[in-house]
Design a protein around this motif. Structure first.
Motif, PDB file in Angstrom:
ATOM      1  N   ARG A 120       0.829  -1.201   0.000  1.00  0.00           N
ATOM      2  CA  ARG A 120       0.000   0.000   0.000  1.00  0.00           C
ATOM      3  C   ARG A 120       0.869   1.260   0.000  1.00  0.00           C
ATOM      4  NH1 ARG A 120      -2.867  -3.355  -1.200  1.00  0.00           N
ATOM      5  NH2 ARG A 120      -4.787  -4.140  -0.255  1.00  0.00           N
ATOM      6  N   SER A 121       0.398   2.283  -0.682  1.00  0.00           N
ATOM      7  CA  SER A 121       1.082   3.569  -0.624  1.00  0.00           C
ATOM      8  C   SER A 121       0.876   4.164   0.770  1.00  0.00           C
ATOM      9  CB  SER A 121       0.525   4.524  -1.682  1.00  0.00           C
ATOM     10  OG  SER A 121       1.057   5.825  -1.485  1.00  0.00           O
ATOM     11  N   PRO A 122       1.952   4.623   1.421  1.00  0.00           N
ATOM     12  CA  PRO A 122       1.807   5.163   2.776  1.00  0.00           C
ATOM     13  C   PRO A 122       1.326   6.607   2.802  1.00  0.00           C
ATOM     14  CG  PRO A 122       4.101   5.190   2.138  1.00  0.00           C
ATOM     15  CD  PRO A 122       3.360   4.544   0.999  1.00  0.00           C
ATOM     16  N   SER A 123       1.169   7.205   1.633  1.00  0.00           N
ATOM     17  CA  SER A 123       0.809   8.626   1.579  1.00  0.00           C
ATOM     18  C   SER A 123       0.014   8.905   0.321  1.00  0.00           C
ATOM     19  CB  SER A 123       2.075   9.499   1.602  1.00  0.00           C
ATOM     20  OG  SER A 123       1.779  10.836   1.249  1.00  0.00           O
ATOM     21  N   GLU A 124      -0.940   9.820   0.418  1.00  0.00           N
ATOM     22  CA  GLU A 124      -1.702  10.200  -0.771  1.00  0.00           C
ATOM     23  C   GLU A 124      -0.841  10.959  -1.775  1.00  0.00           C
ATOM     24  OE1 GLU A 124      -3.605  14.351   1.012  1.00  0.00           O
ATOM     25  OE2 GLU A 124      -4.858  12.558   0.806  1.00  0.00           O
ATOM     26  N   ARG A 125       0.351  11.356  -1.344  1.00  0.00           N
ATOM     27  CA  ARG A 125       1.270  12.063  -2.237  1.00  0.00           C
ATOM     28  C   ARG A 125       2.127  11.102  -3.044  1.00  0.00           C
ATOM     29  NH1 ARG A 125       5.024  14.404   0.218  1.00  0.00           N
ATOM     30  NH2 ARG A 125       5.454  16.058  -1.283  1.00  0.00           N
ATOM     31  N   ILE A 126       2.052   9.803  -2.736  1.00  0.00           N
ATOM     32  CA  ILE A 126       2.859   8.808  -3.448  1.00  0.00           C
ATOM     33  C   ILE A 126       1.921   7.881  -4.231  1.00  0.00           C
ATOM     34  CG2 ILE A 126       4.468   6.883  -3.226  1.00  0.00           C
ATOM     35  CD1 ILE A 126       5.530   8.144  -0.688  1.00  0.00           C
ATOM     36  N   THR A 127       2.058   7.899  -5.559  1.00  0.00           N
ATOM     37  CA  THR A 127       1.303   6.992  -6.417  1.00  0.00           C
ATOM     38  C   THR A 127       2.106   5.709  -6.597  1.00  0.00           C
ATOM     39  OG1 THR A 127       0.245   8.819  -7.608  1.00  0.00           O
ATOM     40  CG2 THR A 127       0.250   6.667  -8.688  1.00  0.00           C
ATOM     41  N   LEU A 128       1.556   4.584  -6.184  1.00  0.00           N
ATOM     42  CA  LEU A 128       2.246   3.299  -6.283  1.00  0.00           C
ATOM     43  C   LEU A 128       1.855   2.626  -7.591  1.00  0.00           C
ATOM     44  CD1 LEU A 128       3.983   1.049  -5.078  1.00  0.00           C
ATOM     45  CD2 LEU A 128       1.949   0.234  -3.864  1.00  0.00           C
ATOM     46  N   LEU A 129       2.851   2.307  -8.401  1.00  0.00           N
ATOM     47  CA  LEU A 129       2.600   1.684  -9.698  1.00  0.00           C
ATOM     48  C   LEU A 129       3.169   0.276  -9.714  1.00  0.00           C
ATOM     49  CD1 LEU A 129       1.551   1.986 -12.580  1.00  0.00           C
ATOM     50  CD2 LEU A 129       3.789   2.825 -13.236  1.00  0.00           C
ATOM     51  N   ARG A 130       2.292  -0.704  -9.922  1.00  0.00           N
ATOM     52  CA  ARG A 130       2.706  -2.100 -10.042  1.00  0.00           C
ATOM     53  C   ARG A 130       2.763  -2.483 -11.522  1.00  0.00           C
ATOM     54  NH1 ARG A 130      -0.956  -1.711  -5.913  1.00  0.00           N
ATOM     55  NH2 ARG A 130      -0.448  -2.666  -3.903  1.00  0.00           N
ATOM     56  N   PRO A 131       3.900  -2.941 -12.034  1.00  0.00           N
ATOM     57  CA  PRO A 131       3.989  -3.319 -13.446  1.00  0.00           C
ATOM     58  C   PRO A 131       2.965  -4.357 -13.868  1.00  0.00           C
ATOM     59  CG  PRO A 131       6.173  -3.090 -12.545  1.00  0.00           C
ATOM     60  CD  PRO A 131       5.220  -2.966 -11.389  1.00  0.00           C
ATOM     61  N   PHE A 132       2.660  -5.334 -12.995  1.00  0.00           N
ATOM     62  CA  PHE A 132       1.684  -6.349 -13.390  1.00  0.00           C
ATOM     63  C   PHE A 132       0.337  -5.716 -13.681  1.00  0.00           C
ATOM     64  CE2 PHE A 132      -1.851  -9.153 -12.186  1.00  0.00           C
ATOM     65  CZ  PHE A 132      -1.722 -10.089 -13.191  1.00  0.00           C
ATOM     66  N   ALA A 133      -0.075  -4.761 -12.848  1.00  0.00           N
ATOM     67  CA  ALA A 133      -1.364  -4.109 -13.068  1.00  0.00           C
ATOM     68  C   ALA A 133      -1.374  -3.363 -14.395  1.00  0.00           C
ATOM     69  CB  ALA A 133      -1.667  -3.152 -11.917  1.00  0.00           C
ATOM     70  N   ALA A 134      -0.256  -2.680 -14.710  1.00  0.00           N
ATOM     71  CA  ALA A 134      -0.179  -1.950 -15.974  1.00  0.00           C
ATOM     72  C   ALA A 134      -0.230  -2.904 -17.159  1.00  0.00           C
ATOM     73  CB  ALA A 134       1.103  -1.115 -16.019  1.00  0.00           C
ATOM     74  N   ALA A 135       0.467  -4.029 -17.047  1.00  0.00           N
ATOM     75  CA  ALA A 135       0.483  -4.996 -18.143  1.00  0.00           C
ATOM     76  C   ALA A 135      -0.868  -5.677 -18.288  1.00  0.00           C
ATOM     77  CB  ALA A 135       1.582  -6.035 -17.910  1.00  0.00           C
ATOM     78  N   ALA A 136      -1.517  -5.975 -17.167  1.00  0.00           N
ATOM     79  CA  ALA A 136      -2.835  -6.609 -17.230  1.00  0.00           C
ATOM     80  C   ALA A 136      -3.840  -5.678 -17.896  1.00  0.00           C
ATOM     81  CB  ALA A 136      -3.303  -6.992 -15.825  1.00  0.00           C
ATOM     82  N   ASP A 137      -3.729  -4.392 -17.621  1.00  0.00           N
ATOM     83  CA  ASP A 137      -4.602  -3.422 -18.289  1.00  0.00           C
ATOM     84  C   ASP A 137      -4.381  -3.458 -19.796  1.00  0.00           C
ATOM     85  OD1 ASP A 137      -5.737  -2.606 -15.927  1.00  0.00           O
ATOM     86  OD2 ASP A 137      -4.450  -0.847 -15.695  1.00  0.00           O
ATOM     87  N   ALA A 138      -3.112  -3.526 -20.202  1.00  0.00           N
ATOM     88  CA  ALA A 138      -2.803  -3.583 -21.633  1.00  0.00           C
ATOM     89  C   ALA A 138      -3.309  -4.877 -22.245  1.00  0.00           C
ATOM     90  CB  ALA A 138      -1.294  -3.449 -21.848  1.00  0.00           C
ATOM     91  N   ALA A 139      -3.195  -5.976 -21.496  1.00  0.00           N
ATOM     92  CA  ALA A 139      -3.612  -7.282 -22.016  1.00  0.00           C
ATOM     93  C   ALA A 139      -5.117  -7.337 -22.249  1.00  0.00           C
ATOM     94  CB  ALA A 139      -3.184  -8.392 -21.061  1.00  0.00           C
TER      95      ALA A 139
END
Length: 223
Positions: A93-112
């Motif tokens: 989890r992102s510990p702050s609303e100022r930090i956007t956490l990006l998981r590569p699997f999620a990005a790739a699954a979106d593309a798939a």
């Protein structure tokens, strides 16, 4: 730019190793695996590669995220934290609303999801094959044909040829998913040359594209 490793400050003797799952009796199918607990390749501070299960890495990565948020305090603009790994890491989890956490699997699954039906999943070790199947199965249509093959971190031409041959054994529209963060652009380019007409989804490349999109949005917002 800050780079933090899950194993920063962890010596080899203190690694959170997870024993392999028990093997089924001869003649019985293997037990289902937990898609969120893949055995992942990571490195110690000295560069030594080690294999640690995803569930054991998650709290170590969370510690690094929390430390980075504490170091930022209330200073500076919002930032993007990119997880350089193809695992799901559901508990991170992102510990702050100022930090956007990006998981590569999620990005790739979106593309798939954008038209990919069948897929060949290329992973760096044989141990990861059942986990890749479990991770990707929910992202693709129920009737999808899915296969796996081993494509090392730095594959040679013979290994690339073998992956292309494995893709040709699937339906003509099957995509090739490079389910690993670390392949160079030359690997993706060569796979496209060896499998013309097929979609090649590079998990690391999709994450980079997502980061570029986020940063472009931040720049537009500031202009």
């Amino acid at each position: 730019l800050a780079v933090r490793g899950a194993l920063d400050g962890v010596c080899e003797g203190a690694l959170p190793l997870t024993p392999p799952p028990p093997q089924p009796p001869p003649g019985l199918p293997p037990s289902p695996v937990d898609a969120s607990d893949c055995p992942l390749i990571t490195r110690l501070n000295d560069g030594t590669p080690v294999t640690v299960h995803e569930a054991a890495l998650t709290p170590l990565l969370q510690r690094q995220l929390d430390a980075h948020a504490a170091a930022l305090g209330g200073r500076g603009a919002p930032c993007v934290a990119v997880l350089l790994c193809a695992g799901r890491f559901d508990g991170l989890r992102s510990p702050s609303e100022r930090i956007t956490l990006l998981r590569p699997f999620a990005a790739a699954a979106d593309a798939a999801r954008l038209g990919v039906r069948d897929a060949l999943l290329c992973v760096p070790t044989a141990d990861q094959q059942p986990y890749a199947l479990a991770r990707w199965r929910p992202e693709l249509p129920a009737a999808a044909a899915i296969a796996t093959c081993v494509l090392p971190e730095e594959p040679g031409e013979a290994e690339l040829q073998q992956a292309a041959a494995a893709a040709r054994a699937l339906p003509a529209e099957a995509a090739i998913v490079l389910d690993f963060v670390g392949h160079g652009a030359s690997v993706t380019r060569r796979m496209r040359e060896l499998a013309p007409g097929r979609v090649v989804v590079d998990v690391g490349g999709e994450a980079l594209a997502a980061v570029e999109g986020l940063l472009a949005g931040e720049l537009r917002a500031c202009s």
